[in-house]
Design a protein around this motif. Structure first.
Motif, PDB file in Angstrom:
ATOM      1  N   GLU A   7      47.999  27.826   6.728  1.00  0.00           N
ATOM      2  CA  GLU A   7      46.751  27.935   5.976  1.00  0.00           C
ATOM      3  C   GLU A   7      45.881  26.695   6.145  1.00  0.00           C
ATOM      4  N   THR A   8      44.614  26.846   5.787  1.00  0.00           N
ATOM      5  CA  THR A   8      43.653  25.755   5.861  1.00  0.00           C
ATOM      6  C   THR A   8      43.118  25.446   4.470  1.00  0.00           C
ATOM      7  N   LEU A   9      43.239  24.194   4.070  1.00  0.00           N
ATOM      8  CA  LEU A   9      42.640  23.723   2.825  1.00  0.00           C
ATOM      9  C   LEU A   9      41.390  22.933   3.180  1.00  0.00           C
ATOM     10  N   GLY A  10      40.233  23.402   2.728  1.00  0.00           N
ATOM     11  CA  GLY A  10      38.985  22.700   2.953  1.00  0.00           C
ATOM     12  C   GLY A  10      38.700  21.736   1.813  1.00  0.00           C
ATOM     13  N   ILE A  11      38.246  20.530   2.141  1.00  0.00           N
ATOM     14  CA  ILE A  11      37.855  19.540   1.140  1.00  0.00           C
ATOM     15  C   ILE A  11      36.355  19.319   1.270  1.00  0.00           C
ATOM     16  N   VAL A  12      35.609  19.542   0.184  1.00  0.00           N
ATOM     17  CA  VAL A  12      34.156  19.380   0.208  1.00  0.00           C
ATOM     18  C   VAL A  12      33.723  18.409  -0.883  1.00  0.00           C
ATOM     19  N   GLY A  13      32.507  17.898  -0.711  1.00  0.00           N
ATOM     20  CA  GLY A  13      31.948  16.957  -1.676  1.00  0.00           C
ATOM     21  C   GLY A  13      30.905  16.099  -0.998  1.00  0.00           C
TER      22      GLY A  13
ATOM     23  N   ILE B 138      38.214  18.602   6.347  1.00  0.00           N
ATOM     24  CA  ILE B 138      37.247  17.873   5.530  1.00  0.00           C
ATOM     25  C   ILE B 138      35.857  18.026   6.128  1.00  0.00           C
ATOM     26  N   SER B 139      34.897  18.415   5.297  1.00  0.00           N
ATOM     27  CA  SER B 139      33.539  18.586   5.790  1.00  0.00           C
ATOM     28  C   SER B 139      32.555  18.577   4.631  1.00  0.00           C
TER      29      SER B 139
END
Length: 349
Positions: A44-50, A212-213
């Motif tokens: 799976e892919t965990l995306g981190i935004v902010g 991360i994006s």
């Protein structure tokens, strides 16, 4: 019908990163990452935004142990947070990283083959011919010709260089790939090509991603789950569709409303919430929710410790709107918007 749950390949608990800084001649501390919990399941892919400065890249470097951090990090069920650098070396090959800038992440004095083979020299006892064969194999996996191994990075475009960086990251057959703004320096067409490559590699190699994006469209495209960071803390987590369609934290909603509409007429006709105020001083964050000084729904209770509320549709939101005041109770934030709009209409009648 039974549900098969994928094993957890990466889990971080209470992750903290602090940096000493000097302000006005006085030494103080910036808590760049503050008590972050996250987990990634196999495949799976965990995306981190902010926003910039939210602590996304610092979090990635802490997971990789490139910077000192407190808290626990488990890789494939093994707690690696207390290991020495020598002990951690055996585990490092399981998690690799692709950095933002494809121009600075490759040594210009080394050929492509030398750069890609470097992890093999550190972590394996392969012979020169064996390393060469493996390099050609991974170059093919990322869509590059074998003869590129004898050329230098400055002979390639940005997209090709990022493919080379990805080849170097996967050559040890890691379980987890951390992508830190890995496509943000590329034009849109090249971004799409690299994203397609990452998705293909995930299927072929069984990779898991920490992605991360700052680009929400990219995160929605590639992620299974999303964590939203602000001033070093995760304010909301959940499945990607629930986060984007039914945000449950005001900061998440503001981020989503900031995404431009593709149709100009729709962009002009849509009312967007605009953030007011400044990001708090990271050396002196407010008590409770770090977003309270800019939140349109802020209440007195927001100065108290943030709750952790389970949201219908999956994930959590750390917001007092779900425990006090309007009592959303896990409902999407749009429920509050509708209630406010109805109240305003009644008041104007």
């Amino acid at each position: 019908m039974s549900t098969v749950t994928s094993p957890t390949v990466l889990e971080a608990t209470g992750l903290e990163v602090s940096f000493p800084v000097v302000r006005g001649g006085h030494r103080t501390t910036v808590r760049a990452v503050r008590g972050v919990d996250l987990s990634i399941a196999a495949g799976e892919t965990l995306g981190i935004v902010g926003e910039s400065g939210s602590g996304k890249s610092t979090l990635a470097r802490a997971v990789m142990r490139l910077i000192p951090a407190e808290g626990a990090v488990e890789l494939l069920g093994t707690d690696v947070s207390g290991l020495s650098e020598r002990e951690f070396r055996a585990h490092r090959r399981k998690v690799q990283m692709v950095f933002q800038d494809p121009y600075s992440s490759l040594n210009p004095s080394l050929t492509v083959g030398q750069s890609v083979a470097e992890p093999l020299k550190v972590h394996t006892k392969m012979s020169g011919p064996e390393r060469r064969s493996r390099v050609e194999e991974v170059l093919d996996l990322v869509g590059l010709r074998a003869e590129f191994a004898d050329r230098y990075p400055d002979e390639f475009s940005g997209g090709q260089r990022q493919r080379i960086a990805i080849a170097r990251a996967i050559i040890l057959e890691p379980e987890i790939l951390i992508c830190d703004e890995a496509v943000s320096a590329l034009d849109v067409s090249t971004q799409n090509q690299v994203l397609s490559l990452l998705e293909s590699l995930r299927e072929r190699l069984g990779l898991s991603y920490l992605f991360i994006s700052h680009d929400l469209a990219v995160v929605r495209h590639i992620s299974d789950h999303v964590a939203v960071m602000y001033l070093g803390e995760v304010l909301e987590q959940g499945p990607v569709d629930r986060i984007f369609e039914r945000p449950a934290h005001p900061y998440t909603q503001v981020l989503l409303e900031a995404v431009p509409e593709p149709e100009p007429e729709l962009q002009r006709s849509t009312t967007k919430r605009v953030l007011e105020g400044e990001i708090p001083d990271p050396t002196n964050p407010p008590p409770g929710c770090p977003f309270q000084s800019r939140c349109p729904f802020a209440m007195d209770v927001c100065s108290e410790p943030m709750p952790v509320v389970e949201i219908e549709g999956g994930g959590i939101s750390r917001c007092h709107l779900h425990t006090s005041g309007p009592r959303l109770g896990g409902a999407p934030l749009a429920s509050l918007d509708d209630a406010v709009a109805t109240q305003e209409q009644q008041e104007t009648r």
